[in-house]
Design a protein around this motif. Structure first.
Motif, PDB file in Angstrom:
ATOM      1  N   LEU A   1       0.774  -1.293   0.067  1.00 15.25           N
ATOM      2  CA  LEU A   1       0.149   0.114   0.138  1.00 15.25           C
ATOM      3  C   LEU A   1       0.820   1.273   0.017  1.00 15.25           C
ATOM      4  N   SER A   2       1.748   1.177  -1.029  1.00 15.24           N
ATOM      5  CA  SER A   2       2.574   2.346  -0.953  1.00 15.24           C
ATOM      6  C   SER A   2       2.000   3.492  -1.640  1.00 15.24           C
ATOM      7  N   SER A   3       1.364   3.317  -2.741  1.00 18.76           N
ATOM      8  CA  SER A   3       0.572   4.296  -3.406  1.00 18.76           C
ATOM      9  C   SER A   3      -0.597   5.018  -2.875  1.00 18.76           C
ATOM     10  N   ASP A   4      -1.136   5.909  -3.285  1.00 21.79           N
ATOM     11  CA  ASP A   4      -2.318   6.662  -2.803  1.00 21.79           C
ATOM     12  C   ASP A   4      -3.301   5.848  -3.365  1.00 21.79           C
ATOM     13  N   PHE A   5      -3.625   5.353  -4.502  1.00 23.39           N
ATOM     14  CA  PHE A   5      -4.416   4.576  -5.265  1.00 23.39           C
ATOM     15  C   PHE A   5      -4.617   3.332  -4.161  1.00 23.39           C
ATOM     16  N   GLU A   6      -3.618   2.755  -4.026  1.00 21.87           N
ATOM     17  CA  GLU A   6      -3.946   1.312  -3.384  1.00 21.87           C
ATOM     18  C   GLU A   6      -4.323   1.593  -1.825  1.00 21.87           C
ATOM     19  N   LYS A   7      -3.798   2.710  -1.273  1.00 16.30           N
ATOM     20  CA  LYS A   7      -4.260   2.882   0.220  1.00 16.30           C
ATOM     21  C   LYS A   7      -5.670   3.216   0.190  1.00 16.30           C
ATOM     22  N   LYS A   8      -6.304   4.006  -0.980  1.00 14.80           N
ATOM     23  CA  LYS A   8      -7.558   4.556  -0.997  1.00 14.80           C
ATOM     24  C   LYS A   8      -8.337   3.053  -1.341  1.00 14.80           C
ATOM     25  N   SER A   9      -8.148   2.406  -2.315  1.00 17.81           N
ATOM     26  CA  SER A   9      -8.598   1.130  -2.736  1.00 17.81           C
ATOM     27  C   SER A   9      -8.973   0.189  -1.374  1.00 17.81           C
ATOM     28  N   ASN A  10      -7.744   0.121  -0.609  1.00 18.98           N
ATOM     29  CA  ASN A  10      -7.676  -0.950   0.718  1.00 18.98           C
ATOM     30  C   ASN A  10      -8.867  -0.008   1.586  1.00 18.98           C
ATOM     31  N   LEU A  11      -8.704   0.976   1.691  1.00 15.87           N
ATOM     32  CA  LEU A  11      -9.714   1.560   2.744  1.00 15.87           C
ATOM     33  C   LEU A  11     -11.104   1.444   2.286  1.00 15.87           C
ATOM     34  N   SER A  12     -11.387   1.733   0.979  1.00 17.78           N
ATOM     35  CA  SER A  12     -12.772   1.300   0.637  1.00 17.78           C
ATOM     36  C   SER A  12     -12.964  -0.042   0.671  1.00 17.78           C
ATOM     37  N   LEU A  13     -12.098  -1.115   0.599  1.00 17.56           N
ATOM     38  CA  LEU A  13     -12.624  -2.495   0.872  1.00 17.56           C
ATOM     39  C   LEU A  13     -12.935  -2.526   2.252  1.00 17.56           C
ATOM     40  N   GLN A  14     -12.208  -2.119   3.144  1.00 19.37           N
ATOM     41  CA  GLN A  14     -12.402  -2.181   4.732  1.00 19.37           C
ATOM     42  C   GLN A  14     -13.815  -1.697   4.786  1.00 19.37           C
ATOM     43  N   LYS A  15     -14.190  -0.503   4.485  1.00 18.89           N
ATOM     44  CA  LYS A  15     -15.623  -0.007   4.481  1.00 18.89           C
ATOM     45  C   LYS A  15     -16.623  -0.958   3.983  1.00 18.89           C
ATOM     46  N   TYR A  16     -16.115  -1.478   2.775  1.00 18.28           N
ATOM     47  CA  TYR A  16     -17.296  -2.388   2.085  1.00 18.28           C
ATOM     48  C   TYR A  16     -17.434  -3.568   2.665  1.00 18.28           C
TER      49      TYR A  16
END
Length: 308
Positions: A41-56
């Protein structure tokens, strides 16, 4: 673990009509795709995607899915902690199924029951559609489940009614002068507000009548002609559909496309229609002579999705 790819989809026919029980035809579009991956999760895109998966995943925990379609949420949550993200180049707000691909990817990996898309029966297809509808409603308020279904199946799907869907064979694409293509309107569209406009319109009797008697008739005739590869009735009904949409779906047509839409109708060089809910994103084009249409649509970014 194998990284299954999930492709975008294009609803060739049936936008809004399927809400009112018209037929629909949707096809996979392999130019855009997404897959679940792990990273630091080094890029912003990856972090954002991971966070949205958490919420999902929190949303998925609350779903009451049928026994044979249960998901292993604890496994999903563990993987999210390990850096799971959805790596996708599917543009959001373009009507090509960005959330559908993610839902399909999660279902494929975390479903407690193994399904093989090729062997899925029509009944299972219907149940899957319902399950996907619940899973995707997190993103759209209320989802029909069609987008994730086609992303999951990676096959053309014929929507026969609100309740009935089936796998369908479409005529093979072959090099010819004709083409079905996407035009980039240059702006994103949001499904929710567009669907709201449609429901407002449906409150008037005149619109309901023309929707049923004209739009659905032209739409279903287009699907029938396309599947039979009968180009004369296809283009006759496409023109009627395009004229109808220009008159009745004006709020859903991005302003950047108005002139080009009308120009196609005036010259019969190509016909445009909505791709999904409209408001932005892609617009679908149909032409018997792509070279000519391409020249007339200079300045727009275009992608050919089917040749004939």
């Amino acid at each position: 673990m194998a990284n299954s790819l999930f492709y975008a989809k294009v609803l060739l026919f049936g936008e809004y009509g399927i809400i009112e029980n018209s037929h629909g035809l949707t096809v996979p579009y392999s130019f855009y795709k997404g897959t679940l991956k792990f990273s630091h999760l080094s890029s912003d895109f990856e972090k954002k995607s991971n966070l949205s998966l958490q919420k999902y995943s929190d949303y998925l925990t609350k779903l009451d899915l049928p026994k044979s379609f249960l998901l292993n949420i604890s496994e999903l949550k563990k993987d999210i902690e390990k850096g799971l993200f959805f790596d996708s180049n599917i543009p959001q707000g373009y009507g090509v199924g960005s959330s559908g691909a993610m839902v399909a990817a999660i279902f494929e990996r975390y479903s407690k029951t193994d399904f093989t898309p090729d062997n899925i029966s029509k009944d299972q297809l219907m149940n899957l559609k319902r399950v996907f509808g619940e899973m995707e409603s997190y993103f759209h308020g209320k989802s029909s489940g069609i987008d994730p279904l086609i992303c999951y199946m990676n096959l053309p799907i014929l929507i026969e009614s609100k309740e009935n869907v089936d796998k369908v064979s479409i005529p093979a694409s072959q090099e010819g002068k004709g083409a079905i293509f996407l035009i980039d309107s240059g702006m994103t569209g949001e499904t929710g507000p567009m669907v709201q406009i449609f429901f407002e319109k449906m409150k008037t009797e005149g619109f309901r009548k023309t929707m049923k008697e004209e739009f659905i008739r032209y739409n279903n005739a287009c699907i029938d002609a396309f599947l039979k590869k009968e180009m004369t009735p296809l283009f006759k009904n496409l023109k009627s559909l395009s004229v109808w949409a220009y008159e009745h779906f004006k709020p859903m047509i991005p302003e950047s496309i108005y002139k080009a839409w009308k120009n196609g109708l005036d010259t019969n060089a190509y016909y445009l229609k909505l791709c999904g809910s409209g408001g932005g994103g892609y617009i679908l084009g149909f032409t018997k002579d792509y070279k000519k249409a391409e020249k007339m649509l200079e300045g727009f970014h275009k992608e050919v999705i089917y040749r004939f």
